[in-house]
Design an enzyme around this catalytic site. Structure first.
Site, PDB file in Angstrom:
ATOM      1  N   GLY A 137      -4.051  -5.955 -13.654  1.00 55.86           N
ATOM      2  CA  GLY A 137      -5.015  -6.408 -12.659  1.00 55.86           C
ATOM      3  C   GLY A 137      -4.571  -6.096 -11.240  1.00 55.86           C
ATOM      4  O   GLY A 137      -3.770  -6.833 -10.658  1.00 55.86           O
ATOM      5  N   PRO A 141     -12.919  -7.204  -6.560  1.00 54.73           N
ATOM      6  CA  PRO A 141     -14.298  -6.839  -6.248  1.00 54.73           C
ATOM      7  C   PRO A 141     -14.431  -6.178  -4.870  1.00 54.73           C
ATOM      8  O   PRO A 141     -15.185  -5.221  -4.707  1.00 54.73           O
ATOM      9  CB  PRO A 141     -15.032  -8.186  -6.294  1.00 54.73           C
ATOM     10  CG  PRO A 141     -14.215  -9.016  -7.244  1.00 54.73           C
ATOM     11  CD  PRO A 141     -12.791  -8.578  -7.070  1.00 54.73           C
ATOM     12  N   TRP A 169     -13.034  -4.625 -12.899  1.00 59.88           N
ATOM     13  CA  TRP A 169     -12.893  -3.307 -13.534  1.00 59.88           C
ATOM     14  C   TRP A 169     -11.580  -3.185 -14.282  1.00 59.88           C
ATOM     15  O   TRP A 169     -10.884  -2.166 -14.148  1.00 59.88           O
ATOM     16  CB  TRP A 169     -12.955  -2.163 -12.502  1.00 59.88           C
ATOM     17  CG  TRP A 169     -14.266  -1.968 -11.866  1.00 59.88           C
ATOM     18  CD1 TRP A 169     -14.565  -2.117 -10.542  1.00 59.88           C
ATOM     19  CD2 TRP A 169     -15.483  -1.567 -12.512  1.00 59.88           C
ATOM     20  NE1 TRP A 169     -15.884  -1.846 -10.329  1.00 59.88           N
ATOM     21  CE2 TRP A 169     -16.473  -1.504 -11.521  1.00 59.88           C
ATOM     22  CE3 TRP A 169     -15.834  -1.270 -13.823  1.00 59.88           C
ATOM     23  CZ2 TRP A 169     -17.781  -1.155 -11.801  1.00 59.88           C
ATOM     24  CZ3 TRP A 169     -17.143  -0.919 -14.109  1.00 59.88           C
ATOM     25  CH2 TRP A 169     -18.088  -0.872 -13.094  1.00 59.88           C
ATOM     26  N   GLU A 371      -7.509   4.846 -11.339  1.00 58.13           N
ATOM     27  CA  GLU A 371      -6.130   5.261 -11.001  1.00 58.13           C
ATOM     28  C   GLU A 371      -6.097   6.068  -9.704  1.00 58.13           C
ATOM     29  O   GLU A 371      -5.301   7.001  -9.555  1.00 58.13           O
ATOM     30  CB  GLU A 371      -5.534   6.083 -12.142  1.00 58.13           C
ATOM     31  CG  GLU A 371      -5.638   5.376 -13.463  1.00 58.13           C
ATOM     32  CD  GLU A 371      -4.313   5.015 -14.049  1.00 58.13           C
ATOM     33  OE1 GLU A 371      -3.315   5.201 -13.353  1.00 58.13           O
ATOM     34  OE2 GLU A 371      -4.301   4.527 -15.187  1.00 58.13           O
ATOM     35  N   THR A 373      -9.216   7.384  -6.726  1.00 61.87           N
ATOM     36  CA  THR A 373     -10.356   8.300  -6.834  1.00 61.87           C
ATOM     37  C   THR A 373      -9.903   9.728  -6.481  1.00 61.87           C
ATOM     38  O   THR A 373      -8.861   9.947  -5.879  1.00 61.87           O
ATOM     39  CB  THR A 373     -11.505   7.909  -5.875  1.00 61.87           C
ATOM     40  OG1 THR A 373     -11.060   8.140  -4.538  1.00 61.87           O
ATOM     41  CG2 THR A 373     -11.916   6.448  -6.040  1.00 61.87           C
ATOM     42  N   PHE A 391      -6.019   7.262   5.900  1.00 63.70           N
ATOM     43  CA  PHE A 391      -6.690   6.152   5.225  1.00 63.70           C
ATOM     44  C   PHE A 391      -7.338   5.174   6.189  1.00 63.70           C
ATOM     45  O   PHE A 391      -8.283   4.499   5.850  1.00 63.70           O
ATOM     46  CB  PHE A 391      -5.694   5.393   4.332  1.00 63.70           C
ATOM     47  CG  PHE A 391      -5.101   6.263   3.264  1.00 63.70           C
ATOM     48  CD1 PHE A 391      -5.898   6.797   2.272  1.00 63.70           C
ATOM     49  CD2 PHE A 391      -3.755   6.564   3.267  1.00 63.70           C
ATOM     50  CE1 PHE A 391      -5.353   7.607   1.292  1.00 63.70           C
ATOM     51  CE2 PHE A 391      -3.207   7.373   2.290  1.00 63.70           C
ATOM     52  CZ  PHE A 391      -4.009   7.900   1.308  1.00 63.70           C
TER      53      PHE A 391
END
Ligand code: TGC
Ligand code: FAD
Length: 392
Positions: A137, A141, A169, A371, A373, A391
């Site tokens: 985990g 969200p 997810w 893992e 995008t 980023f």
């Protein structure tokens, strides 16, 4: 048509570079996939059902924790062997490779690297044998590509930690016995807790309606004042480096796995092009079909060489995160392109569940996103090239 007659392309004789042990392991997983995954997987995908009985079988086959030391039930193998296992599993289905990636790289790896002796002895052998299933985990969200801003947190309550938050997810979540959960302490520092099924306030609702990875089970992890025993914190890591180290291992496995999906699509297309007659000739005799096949083989061969070299670097402890990003990014995109071309070669039949191509294609749409995008891996490479962070 099932793919038991699968012929793996090896245009540059990579087999000469693998040891006899590597080839034996590959052969045993290939036979297992032919016998126990390929015959049921279209049905599972159609019904969106995870073949849960395979968890124990994966344990029997040594699929879980191939690089974990044998004293904890792992295979004690090298990273080429790990890669070949991932390749063969994903030739069967990306969702089946996912189960193995999560258990090996995202659950067993952190327990082995960051856990104490008692934690390793308690969990690793049961994870290796498939008696326990784990999940990882990290994603929330509101924090996917940017996990450093996660808001799941725990407080020190003296004799236990109190965990609150949610993860989204999460592969295997609805069935998992334990969850490796990344959460912040009161000081805002990321640590990792092992949350066990049955702990009060811990629930794992399933996510429905996926058109991708339909044979894999995906869900949420909800923590509502969960009391986690203090001995469930892995003591030897803190910060975002923890999950990112796990991801280095899992992303490496995906680079090999995507190769397996591409090989299956290519092999299916070659076979079909020799059998399907149009204009009185096999469609494989037409130049446009040959161009597609030649480009597919070229792309697969380049990806195989990347995997082999990256595996050797992993074995020497020298593979870097950007090198792994390059391989994951290249090979998943390559597999999607190969699957699209293969689907075209099969014409209308390409969209049916008589062949594996459409399922691979839909699965790979998840693989290119999870893992990290496709674009996040591009930015990791951009940062490596320029030394500049894109980023923020
Ligand atoms: P950044 O500044 O890059 O790094 C933060 C700290 O971590 C250190 N670090 C590493 N340490 C060890 N190994 C690595 N590979 C490391 N990469 C980074 C770094 O040195 C730094 O340490 P310190 O001490 O200076 O704090 O962090 P950032 O916030 O800029 O983020 C970078 C970015 C965007 C690349 C990263 O957040 C990222 O990779 N995002 C993508 C998230 C992701 O991949 N999520 C995957 C979730 S799991 C999943 O999808 C499983 S699917 C499984 C399946 O079903 O198969
Ligand atoms: P976002 O982060 O919201 O990204 C949306 C889009 O914005 C993407 O195209 C992305 O590339 C782009 N983007 C984001 N930031 C930037 C930027 N700075 N510059 C340019 N573009 C940017 N997670 C787990 O923790 N454990 C699991 O087991 C797990 N299993 C999964 C299984 C499946 C089937 C799926 C689909 C996902 C799974 N994930 C899991 C989550 C997965 O890792 C995330 O979906 C992924 O990291 C992307 O996060 P996101 O979906 O929130 O997309």
């Amino acid at each position: 048509m099932k793919t038991s007659s699968f012929q793996a392309p090896d245009f540059y004789q990579l087999d000469d570079l693998f040891t006899d042990e590597h080839k034996l392991i590959r052969q045993s997983i290939r036979a297992f996939v032919n016998a126990e995954i390929s015959p049921i997987i279209e049905n599972c995908a159609e019904k969106a059902e995870f073949p849960v009985h395979l968890v124990k079988r994966f344990g029997d086959m040594g699929i879980f924790g191939p690089t974990i030391p044998a004293e904890y039930g792992g295979g004690g193998l090298d990273y080429i062997a790990y890669g070949l296992i991932m390749q063969e599993l994903e030739r069967g289905d990306s969702g089946m490779r996912s189960v193995a990636s999560v258990q090996s790289s995202l659950v067993m790896y952190p327990i082995n690297e960051f856990g104490d002796e008692a934690q390793k002895a308690r969990f690793l052998p049961k994870l290796a044998s498939g008696h326990l299933l784990g999940c990882f985990g990290l994603t929330e969200p509101d924090y996917g590509s940017d996990p450093g801003r996660m808001i799941t947190k725990y407080e020190d309550k003296g004799d236990h930690f109190l965990l609150n938050g949610a993860k989204m997810w999460i592969s295997n979540a609805p069935l998992a016995d334990i969850a490796v959960v990344w959460a912040k302490n009161e000081a805002g520092r990321i640590h990792v807790l092992l949350v066990e099924r049955g702990m009060e306030g811990f629930t794992t609702p399933e996510i429905h309606g996926k058109w991708s990875l339909r044979a894999s089970c995906t869900g949420e992890l909800i923590f509502d004042n969960v009391k986690v025993p203090k001995e469930n914190l892995l003591p030897n890591i803190s910060g975002l480096a923890g999950p990112l180290k796990c991801l280095d291992s899992a992303r490496y496995g995906i680079a090999w796995g995507a190769l397996g999906a591409a090989m299956d699509c290519y092999d299916t297309a070659v076979r079909y092009s020799k059998e399907r007659i149009q204009f009185g000739r096999p469609i494989g005799s037409f130049q446009l079909i040959q161009k597609k096949l030649a480009e597919m083989l070229t792309a697969i061969t380049k990806a195989q060489l990347l995997c082999w070299r990256l595996g050797m670097l992993k074995n020497e402890g020298k593979a870097t995160t950007p090198q792994i990003s390059l391989a994951k990014r290249n090979n998943v995109e390559m597999a999607i392109e190969v699957a699209r071309e293969a689907r075209q070669i099969l014409g209308g039949m390409g969209i049916t569940n008589q062949y594996p191509i459409m399922r691979h294609l839909m699965n790979l749409e998840s693989v290119i996103t999870y893992e990290g995008t496709h674009d996040i891996h591009l930015l990791i490479l951009g940062r490596e090239i320029t030394g500049l962070q894109a980023f923020e």
